[in-house]
Design a protein around this motif. Structure first.
Motif, PDB file in Angstrom:
ATOM      1  N   SER A 119       0.834  -1.207   0.000  1.00  0.00           N
ATOM      2  CA  SER A 119       0.000   0.000   0.000  1.00  0.00           C
ATOM      3  C   SER A 119       0.868   1.256   0.000  1.00  0.00           C
ATOM      4  O   SER A 119       1.838   1.357   0.755  1.00  0.00           O
ATOM      5  N   HIS A 120       0.483   2.215  -0.828  1.00  0.00           N
ATOM      6  CA  HIS A 120       1.244   3.456  -0.883  1.00  0.00           C
ATOM      7  C   HIS A 120       0.996   4.356   0.333  1.00  0.00           C
ATOM      8  O   HIS A 120       1.617   5.392   0.475  1.00  0.00           O
ATOM      9  N   ASP A 121       0.060   3.936   1.203  1.00  0.00           N
ATOM     10  CA  ASP A 121      -0.168   4.677   2.439  1.00  0.00           C
ATOM     11  C   ASP A 121       0.993   4.507   3.412  1.00  0.00           C
ATOM     12  O   ASP A 121       1.109   5.243   4.381  1.00  0.00           O
ATOM     13  N   LEU A 122       1.826   3.490   3.180  1.00  0.00           N
ATOM     14  CA  LEU A 122       2.886   3.152   4.129  1.00  0.00           C
ATOM     15  C   LEU A 122       4.258   3.204   3.490  1.00  0.00           C
ATOM     16  O   LEU A 122       4.430   2.862   2.332  1.00  0.00           O
ATOM     17  N   ALA A 123       5.249   3.634   4.306  1.00  0.00           N
ATOM     18  CA  ALA A 123       6.645   3.399   3.951  1.00  0.00           C
ATOM     19  C   ALA A 123       7.257   2.634   5.123  1.00  0.00           C
ATOM     20  O   ALA A 123       7.095   3.019   6.271  1.00  0.00           O
ATOM     21  N   TYR A 124       7.918   1.530   4.815  1.00  0.00           N
ATOM     22  CA  TYR A 124       8.425   0.625   5.849  1.00  0.00           C
ATOM     23  C   TYR A 124       9.947   0.681   5.825  1.00  0.00           C
ATOM     24  O   TYR A 124      10.564   0.438   4.796  1.00  0.00           O
ATOM     25  N   MET A 125      10.537   1.009   6.968  1.00  0.00           N
ATOM     26  CA  MET A 125      11.998   0.975   7.076  1.00  0.00           C
ATOM     27  C   MET A 125      12.379  -0.216   7.947  1.00  0.00           C
ATOM     28  O   MET A 125      12.019  -0.278   9.119  1.00  0.00           O
ATOM     29  N   LEU A 126      13.100  -1.151   7.350  1.00  0.00           N
ATOM     30  CA  LEU A 126      13.425  -2.390   8.057  1.00  0.00           C
ATOM     31  C   LEU A 126      14.609  -2.185   9.001  1.00  0.00           C
ATOM     32  O   LEU A 126      15.343  -1.199   8.906  1.00  0.00           O
ATOM     33  N   ALA A 127      14.779  -3.134   9.908  1.00  0.00           N
ATOM     34  CA  ALA A 127      15.875  -3.067  10.873  1.00  0.00           C
ATOM     35  C   ALA A 127      17.227  -3.007  10.156  1.00  0.00           C
ATOM     36  O   ALA A 127      18.089  -2.212  10.501  1.00  0.00           O
ATOM     37  N   ARG A 128      17.412  -3.863   9.154  1.00  0.00           N
ATOM     38  CA  ARG A 128      18.640  -3.793   8.364  1.00  0.00           C
ATOM     39  C   ARG A 128      18.387  -2.844   7.200  1.00  0.00           C
ATOM     40  O   ARG A 128      17.255  -2.706   6.744  1.00  0.00           O
ATOM     41  N   ASP A 129      19.447  -2.198   6.700  1.00  0.00           N
ATOM     42  CA  ASP A 129      19.230  -1.120   5.738  1.00  0.00           C
ATOM     43  C   ASP A 129      18.663  -1.610   4.402  1.00  0.00           C
ATOM     44  O   ASP A 129      18.029  -0.859   3.700  1.00  0.00           O
ATOM     45  N   ALA A 130      18.893  -2.895   4.063  1.00  0.00           N
ATOM     46  CA  ALA A 130      18.367  -3.475   2.814  1.00  0.00           C
ATOM     47  C   ALA A 130      18.783  -2.677   1.585  1.00  0.00           C
ATOM     48  O   ALA A 130      18.046  -2.601   0.602  1.00  0.00           O
ATOM     49  N   LEU A 131      19.982  -2.080   1.622  1.00  0.00           N
ATOM     50  CA  LEU A 131      20.457  -1.382   0.428  1.00  0.00           C
ATOM     51  C   LEU A 131      20.840  -2.403  -0.636  1.00  0.00           C
ATOM     52  O   LEU A 131      21.301  -3.498  -0.331  1.00  0.00           O
ATOM     53  N   ALA A 132      20.631  -2.026  -1.895  1.00  0.00           N
ATOM     54  CA  ALA A 132      21.066  -2.875  -3.004  1.00  0.00           C
ATOM     55  C   ALA A 132      22.531  -2.561  -3.287  1.00  0.00           C
ATOM     56  O   ALA A 132      22.853  -1.426  -3.630  1.00  0.00           O
ATOM     57  N   PRO A 133      23.437  -3.546  -3.111  1.00  0.00           N
ATOM     58  CA  PRO A 133      24.863  -3.242  -3.260  1.00  0.00           C
ATOM     59  C   PRO A 133      25.252  -2.793  -4.673  1.00  0.00           C
ATOM     60  O   PRO A 133      26.295  -2.181  -4.848  1.00  0.00           O
ATOM     61  N   TRP A 134      24.399  -3.097  -5.660  1.00  0.00           N
ATOM     62  CA  TRP A 134      24.738  -2.738  -7.040  1.00  0.00           C
ATOM     63  C   TRP A 134      24.254  -1.333  -7.402  1.00  0.00           C
ATOM     64  O   TRP A 134      24.423  -0.886  -8.520  1.00  0.00           O
ATOM     65  N   ARG A 135      23.615  -0.650  -6.457  1.00  0.00           N
ATOM     66  CA  ARG A 135      23.165   0.714  -6.722  1.00  0.00           C
ATOM     67  C   ARG A 135      23.957   1.689  -5.866  1.00  0.00           C
ATOM     68  O   ARG A 135      24.316   1.384  -4.735  1.00  0.00           O
ATOM     69  N   THR A 136      24.187   2.879  -6.393  1.00  0.00           N
ATOM     70  CA  THR A 136      24.866   3.922  -5.628  1.00  0.00           C
ATOM     71  C   THR A 136      23.935   4.423  -4.533  1.00  0.00           C
ATOM     72  O   THR A 136      22.758   4.054  -4.485  1.00  0.00           O
ATOM     73  N   ALA A 137      24.464   5.299  -3.670  1.00  0.00           N
ATOM     74  CA  ALA A 137      23.634   5.901  -2.626  1.00  0.00           C
ATOM     75  C   ALA A 137      22.414   6.565  -3.261  1.00  0.00           C
ATOM     76  O   ALA A 137      21.280   6.384  -2.802  1.00  0.00           O
ATOM     77  N   LEU A 138      22.648   7.296  -4.342  1.00  0.00           N
ATOM     78  CA  LEU A 138      21.547   7.961  -5.035  1.00  0.00           C
ATOM     79  C   LEU A 138      20.558   6.929  -5.592  1.00  0.00           C
ATOM     80  O   LEU A 138      19.343   7.053  -5.405  1.00  0.00           O
ATOM     81  N   GLY A 139      21.088   5.909  -6.247  1.00  0.00           N
ATOM     82  CA  GLY A 139      20.232   4.873  -6.820  1.00  0.00           C
ATOM     83  C   GLY A 139      19.413   4.162  -5.756  1.00  0.00           C
ATOM     84  O   GLY A 139      18.242   3.837  -5.971  1.00  0.00           O
ATOM     85  N   ASN A 140      20.024   3.921  -4.596  1.00  0.00           N
ATOM     86  CA  ASN A 140      19.303   3.270  -3.507  1.00  0.00           C
ATOM     87  C   ASN A 140      18.228   4.178  -2.925  1.00  0.00           C
ATOM     88  O   ASN A 140      17.120   3.735  -2.641  1.00  0.00           O
ATOM     89  N   ALA A 141      18.574   5.452  -2.745  1.00  0.00           N
ATOM     90  CA  ALA A 141      17.600   6.378  -2.179  1.00  0.00           C
ATOM     91  C   ALA A 141      16.405   6.526  -3.123  1.00  0.00           C
ATOM     92  O   ALA A 141      15.278   6.733  -2.695  1.00  0.00           O
ATOM     93  N   GLU A 142      16.659   6.376  -4.423  1.00  0.00           N
ATOM     94  CA  GLU A 142      15.608   6.512  -5.430  1.00  0.00           C
ATOM     95  C   GLU A 142      14.772   5.254  -5.620  1.00  0.00           C
ATOM     96  O   GLU A 142      13.743   5.285  -6.293  1.00  0.00           O
ATOM     97  N   LEU A 143      15.261   4.142  -5.067  1.00  0.00           N
ATOM     98  CA  LEU A 143      14.642   2.851  -5.387  1.00  0.00           C
ATOM     99  C   LEU A 143      13.150   2.826  -5.053  1.00  0.00           C
ATOM    100  O   LEU A 143      12.330   2.335  -5.829  1.00  0.00           O
TER     101      LEU A 143
END
Ligand SMILES: Nc1ncnc2c1ncn2[C@@H]1O[C@H](COP(=O)(O)OP(=O)(O)O)[C@@H](O)[C@H]1O
Ligand SMILES: [Mg+2]
Lengths: 276, 256
Positions: free
Chosen positions: A96-120
């Motif tokens: 649901s777009h009503d929610l944004a969920y931030m998990l305990a671990r950062d779950a960053l995609a290692p193949w994306r830059t900081a910008l790419g991850n923030a945009e994901l």
């Protein structure tokens, strides 16, 4: 199964609120029973969170805090869910777009830059490229990552990675943010910094935040209310209003007497629950 | 962190060259003095002479080289494309995998070089049978690495994707595929070496062209220097392939 989907039957609507406003979360006699082992993770949990409130859940490990967030995010199997949960006035839906969920671990995609991850997040939710790029660049600056836009996660410290995850979460338009121990793995100093970053981001927009932590000082310094839970099956032991002014600075609070009073109040509630 | 027990790289290279020089001088001497019959072990100077003659002067080996490399490339490309596609199908449809997995495991257990005579009957002495052997090796290697890579996706990424409301195709394109790429790359590197192995092996069996075919002709007429020369070329090709794949990998996977 006693699933009452009609809001008029919920206790939440019995008060002055007749219709849930955008950003509200209503738990009404929510229980969660995981089937194969008949494990009751949460029992008869009722709570009303108003739009724009910052509410923390504290409680012993395994008491069902993450399970409650997962329920709200529509991640639980339907067989495990009991009672009524309304997110922004609607039953939980996965994605649901009503929610944004931030998990305990950062779950960053290692193949994306900081910008790419923030945009994901915004990318998946279909925000047009230019709009999301502008929004994310602004957020990366606000979380203190200017100049690191093109760095890959392997080159970022734990604290910086969590800043990227914060930017990813805040870039979404959702009126409700779910945060599951986002700073649990950080050292004390980095944690203080990120708590202030989170508070300043939140202060601008006042979205509803449901924040989980096992750190009482974190809960008291950030929240409008701290909900203390018993050990499993999780029930509410206390719902402590945090009567500290806004905007706040977590660092400055450490010197305030009232903050320490509230802290010991929450602490004694938690101890009560553990000794029951 | 420098370990004082390890020499600097220049010293290591010097020592390496000395070891090789001693080895080749001893080899030359053993053959020259007939300590060991040169028919059995050839002679380093003879090997160099052979390579000089056939690669640079008459250039007859170049033609064989192109045939072998052409076959290897075709086998590699077809085998990897098929391996990645079928692997992705397995990852996205576990039922399909359940049906085919034991069948493919059995096929993969067959010694492929032993199938070479059959492929020669089916596809003739030309390139077709070589490509078939190379393909049959590359395909399974790339398939299993693709499946392993696709399975290795971080569960946190899937949870994040679901809470964002990602579609199945978004989950696949933005999470499963990119996280599988490094593992697939390992399979591709190995797959290329095995494509070469399959092609050369099939050429040794029966062929009109290729380094493998020349190798077997030379061996049959006891031209040991030539045999060693070609073996040396093949190992150089293998090293070149591994090096090329690694540098491609480092460029494409800078994020690691
Ligand atoms: N998907 C699941 N299946 C079965 N048991 C689960 C599942 N998720 C959580 N649990 C159990 O529910 C209890 C509460 O877990 P959780 O909500 O993660 O606790 P915490 O308060 O530490 O976040 C734990 O005993 C956990 O083992
Ligand atoms: Mg938890």
């Amino acid at each position: 199964m006693n699933v009452a989907m009609n809001p008029t039957q919920t206790r939440a609507s019995a008060g002055t609120v007749t219709k849930p406003a955008p950003g509200s979360i209503i738990f009404d006699k929510v229980s969660v029973v995981f089937e194969p082992a008949k494990l009751t993770a949460v029992s008869e949990f009722s709570l009303n969170i108003a739009p724009g409130e910052f509410v923390s859940f504290v409680g012993p490990s395994g008491c069902g805090k993450t399970t409650l967030l997962n329920f709200a995010a529509g991640l639980l199997p339907s067989g495990a869910r009991r009672g009524t949960l309304l997110v922004n006035g609607k039953p939980p839906v996965t994605g649901s777009h009503d929610l944004a969920y931030m998990l305990a671990r950062d779950a960053l995609a290692p193949w994306r830059t900081a910008l790419g991850n923030a945009e994901l997040g915004t990318e998946v939710r279909g925000v047009p490229a230019e709009k999301r790029r502008a929004r994310v660049l602004d957020l990366l600056e606000k979380v203190g990552l200017k100049g690191f836009e093109n760095a890959y996660p392997k080159a970022l410290s734990q604290g910086m990675r969590q800043r990227v995850a914060l930017a990813r979460t805040f870039s979404l338009d959702s009126p409700i943010l779910l945060m599951d121990e986002p700073f649990g793995a950080l050292d004390a100093q980095t944690k203080l910094q990120l708590e202030d970053v989170l508070l300043s981001l939140w202060q601008r927009e006042r979205r509803t935040v449901l924040f989980i932590t096992h750190d009482l000082s974190e809960a008291v310094s950030m929240s409008d209310r701290v909900v203390v839970m018993s050990s499993r099956p999780g029930r509410i032991i206390a719902d402590v209003p945090i009567t500290l002014g806004r905007p706040r600075s977590v660092r400055a609070l450490q010197k305030e007497a009232h903050y320490h009073e509230l802290y010991s109040q929450v602490w004694s509630k938690l101890e009560e629950g553990l000794s029951q | 962190m420098t370990d004082e027990r390890v020499w600097g790289s220049r010293k290591i290279w010097a020592a390496r060259l000395i070891v090789l020089a001693v080895f080749f001088v001893f080899w030359e001497w053993a053959a020259h003095s007939k300590l060991i019959d040169p028919i059995l072990i050839g002679k380093p100077t003879g090997i160099v002479q052979y390579l000089w003659q056939e690669v640079l002067v008459t250039q007859s080996l170049l033609n064989d080289f192109y045939w072998s490399m052409g076959g290897t490339m075709i086998a590699f490309v077809l085998g990897s494309v098929a391996g990645v596609l079928v692997g992705m199908l397995f990852v996205t449809s576990p039922s399909t995998e359940a049906v085919f997995n034991p069948i493919f495991t059995a096929l993969n257990a067959m010694p492929r070089i032993a199938l070479a005579p059959l492929f020669i009957i089916w596809f003739g002495l030309g390139l077709g049978s070589k490509v078939a052997v190379g393909f049959s090796l590359t395909f399974f290697i790339v398939l299993s690495s693709t499946v392993a890579g696709g399975r290795g996706v971080n569960p946190d990424h899937i949870t994040l994707a679901r809470t964002l409301g990602a579609s199945e195709s978004q989950i696949f394109r933005k999470f499963v595929l990119p996280s599988a790429v490094p593992v697939i790359f390992n399979g591709l590197r190995l797959g290329l070496v095995f494509a070469l192995l399959g092609v050369i092996g099939a050429e040794i069996f029966a062929s009109e062209h290729g380094l493998g075919q020349t190798l077997s002709v030379l061996a049959a007429s006891f031209k040991t220097n030539g045999v060693f020369g070609i073996i040396f070329l093949l190992s150089m090709i293998g090293v070149g392939i591994s090096w090329g794949m690694s540098s491609l990998e480092n460029r494409l996977l800078r994020w690691r």
